[in-house]
Design a protein around this motif. Structure first.
Motif, PDB file in Angstrom:
ATOM      1  N   PHE A 122       0.814  -1.217   0.000  1.00  0.00           N
ATOM      2  CA  PHE A 122       0.000   0.000   0.000  1.00  0.00           C
ATOM      3  C   PHE A 122       0.846   1.264   0.000  1.00  0.00           C
ATOM      4  O   PHE A 122       0.325   2.375   0.138  1.00  0.00           O
ATOM      5  CB  PHE A 122      -0.955   0.008   1.199  1.00  0.00           C
ATOM      6  N   GLY A 123       2.159   1.138  -0.154  1.00  0.00           N
ATOM      7  CA  GLY A 123       3.034   2.298  -0.330  1.00  0.00           C
ATOM      8  C   GLY A 123       2.999   3.283   0.821  1.00  0.00           C
ATOM      9  O   GLY A 123       3.219   2.911   1.971  1.00  0.00           O
ATOM     10  N   ASN A 124       2.687   4.531   0.523  1.00  0.00           N
ATOM     11  CA  ASN A 124       2.678   5.595   1.530  1.00  0.00           C
ATOM     12  C   ASN A 124       1.371   5.690   2.305  1.00  0.00           C
ATOM     13  O   ASN A 124       1.218   6.574   3.156  1.00  0.00           O
ATOM     14  CB  ASN A 124       2.965   6.948   0.866  1.00  0.00           C
ATOM     15  N   ALA A 125       0.424   4.823   1.998  1.00  0.00           N
ATOM     16  CA  ALA A 125      -0.834   4.816   2.749  1.00  0.00           C
ATOM     17  C   ALA A 125      -0.607   4.243   4.138  1.00  0.00           C
ATOM     18  O   ALA A 125       0.475   3.728   4.457  1.00  0.00           O
ATOM     19  CB  ALA A 125      -1.883   4.010   2.003  1.00  0.00           C
ATOM     20  N   THR A 126      -1.623   4.326   4.983  1.00  0.00           N
ATOM     21  CA  THR A 126      -1.538   3.814   6.353  1.00  0.00           C
ATOM     22  C   THR A 126      -2.532   2.683   6.528  1.00  0.00           C
ATOM     23  O   THR A 126      -3.727   2.854   6.289  1.00  0.00           O
ATOM     24  CB  THR A 126      -1.842   4.923   7.377  1.00  0.00           C
ATOM     25  N   LEU A 127      -2.019   1.535   6.935  1.00  0.00           N
ATOM     26  CA  LEU A 127      -2.887   0.374   7.145  1.00  0.00           C
ATOM     27  C   LEU A 127      -3.638   0.526   8.464  1.00  0.00           C
ATOM     28  O   LEU A 127      -3.040   0.783   9.503  1.00  0.00           O
ATOM     29  CB  LEU A 127      -2.048  -0.908   7.170  1.00  0.00           C
ATOM     30  N   LEU A 128      -4.959   0.340   8.416  1.00  0.00           N
ATOM     31  CA  LEU A 128      -5.785   0.444   9.618  1.00  0.00           C
ATOM     32  C   LEU A 128      -6.234  -0.911  10.143  1.00  0.00           C
ATOM     33  O   LEU A 128      -6.418  -1.077  11.345  1.00  0.00           O
ATOM     34  CB  LEU A 128      -7.017   1.317   9.334  1.00  0.00           C
ATOM     35  N   GLY A 129      -6.414  -1.880   9.252  1.00  0.00           N
ATOM     36  CA  GLY A 129      -6.848  -3.180   9.733  1.00  0.00           C
ATOM     37  C   GLY A 129      -7.054  -4.169   8.608  1.00  0.00           C
ATOM     38  O   GLY A 129      -7.250  -3.790   7.445  1.00  0.00           O
ATOM     39  N   ILE A 130      -6.980  -5.469   8.966  1.00  0.00           N
ATOM     40  CA  ILE A 130      -7.231  -6.568   8.036  1.00  0.00           C
ATOM     41  C   ILE A 130      -8.130  -7.574   8.745  1.00  0.00           C
ATOM     42  O   ILE A 130      -7.808  -8.024   9.845  1.00  0.00           O
ATOM     43  CB  ILE A 130      -5.926  -7.258   7.602  1.00  0.00           C
TER      44      ILE A 130
END
Length: 292
Positions: free
Chosen positions: A231-239
């Protein structure tokens, strides 16, 4: 006078040379010893070992009578990448795992880790492991709720190695910027799609959810499904759903719950929530699984 000196030099020349060589040897040996000492001092002055000090926390996500659902959150707060981490869960005699546990029992300890092929938590990264357990045979001194909280805080430990990187010798599969190293038993699963969930209601303007749908188009059942998303520069919030996932800042590895197995023509959907400014962004993904 000069003849006398020459005679002495001729007779004693060998002895004089030996004396000179001996003096030089002593001088050079002393100098080397001093130099070696100084080098040793300088060499040890700058050695600085940093221990990996993880932050381990626990969040109860649900309860059904005496069955508890917990998230174990591992945060790497050091400046070192963590390799070969493992959770150690002690058998106290008062818990059971009704749905099983993806761990190996060693004496009185369940040992759980991600995978010997991609078993790392980079500095500043974190990992979430989900466990489900039942509390049994508790005496009257504690309620089942009190014992569940006491158990996770006192009988779950973590160990890791920061000195040696895990050697990854398996085949690497890629799709765009996503990549995953296969174990000897795994195969790449190419039948999947990832698309934005248009029905998702975000909490802020940049929050988006994507659905990764994995299909089994093979003739055999597949299990222990793992994936990597980029996801590159995005921020992961949850899976969700996931047995655990490891956020590497620009990408994340995760495994769907171990009890999810796909027969031929069956599918499973995984929901990935991130913060991203690009309206047209879709993360790259790559999937692997055990094929029976």
């Amino acid at each position: 006078m000069q003849r006398t000196i020459k005679k002495i030099l001729n007779k004693k020349l060998g002895l004089i040379i030996c004396v000179i060589l001996l003096v030089l040897y002593v001088f050079m040996a002393s100098a080397y010893s001093i130099l070696k000492t100084k080098l040793n001092i300088n060499g040890t002055t700058y050695i600085k070992e940093e221990k990996w000090q993880p932050k381990l926390s626990f969040v109860k996500t649900g309860q059904l009578e005496n069955t508890f659902f917990y998230e174990i959150i591992i945060e790497n707060q050091s400046n070192l990448t963590c390799y070969e981490w493992q959770l150690e869960i002690e058998d106290t005699g008062y818990i059971a795992f009704p749905f099983g546990i993806d761990a190996v029992k060693q004496d009185n300890i369940w040992v759980m880790n991600n995978s010997i092929w991609d078993n790392r938590i980079e500095r500043g990264g974190r990992l979430i492991v989900n466990i489900t357990f039942q509390v049994t045979n508790v005496n009257d001194s504690m309620t089942v709720q009190e014992y569940a909280d006491y158990f996770v805080k006192n009988y779950i430990k973590i160990n890791a190695n920061t000195q040696v990187q895990v050697e990854r010798q398996g085949k690497i599969i890629t799709n765009g910027n996503a990549s995953l190293t296969l174990s000897e038993e795994e195969q790449e699963i190419k039948d999947f799609i990832i698309e934005e969930n248009k029905n998702y209601i975000p909490t802020n303007v940049n929050e988006k959810q994507y659905i990764l749908t994995i299909y089994n188009k093979l003739y055999n059942k597949i299990s222990k499904i793992r994936a990597n998303i980029y996801f590159g520069n995005a921020t992961l919030l949850g899976i969700s759903p996931s047995e655990f996932f490891c956020d590497h800042k620009t990408n994340a590895n995760f495994q769907v719950p171990i009890d999810i197995e796909l027969e031929k023509e069956e599918s499973v959907s995984v929901y990935i929530t991130i913060n991203v400014e690009d309206k047209n962004f879709v993360p790259d993904a790559v999937v692997a699984a055990l094929v029976e």
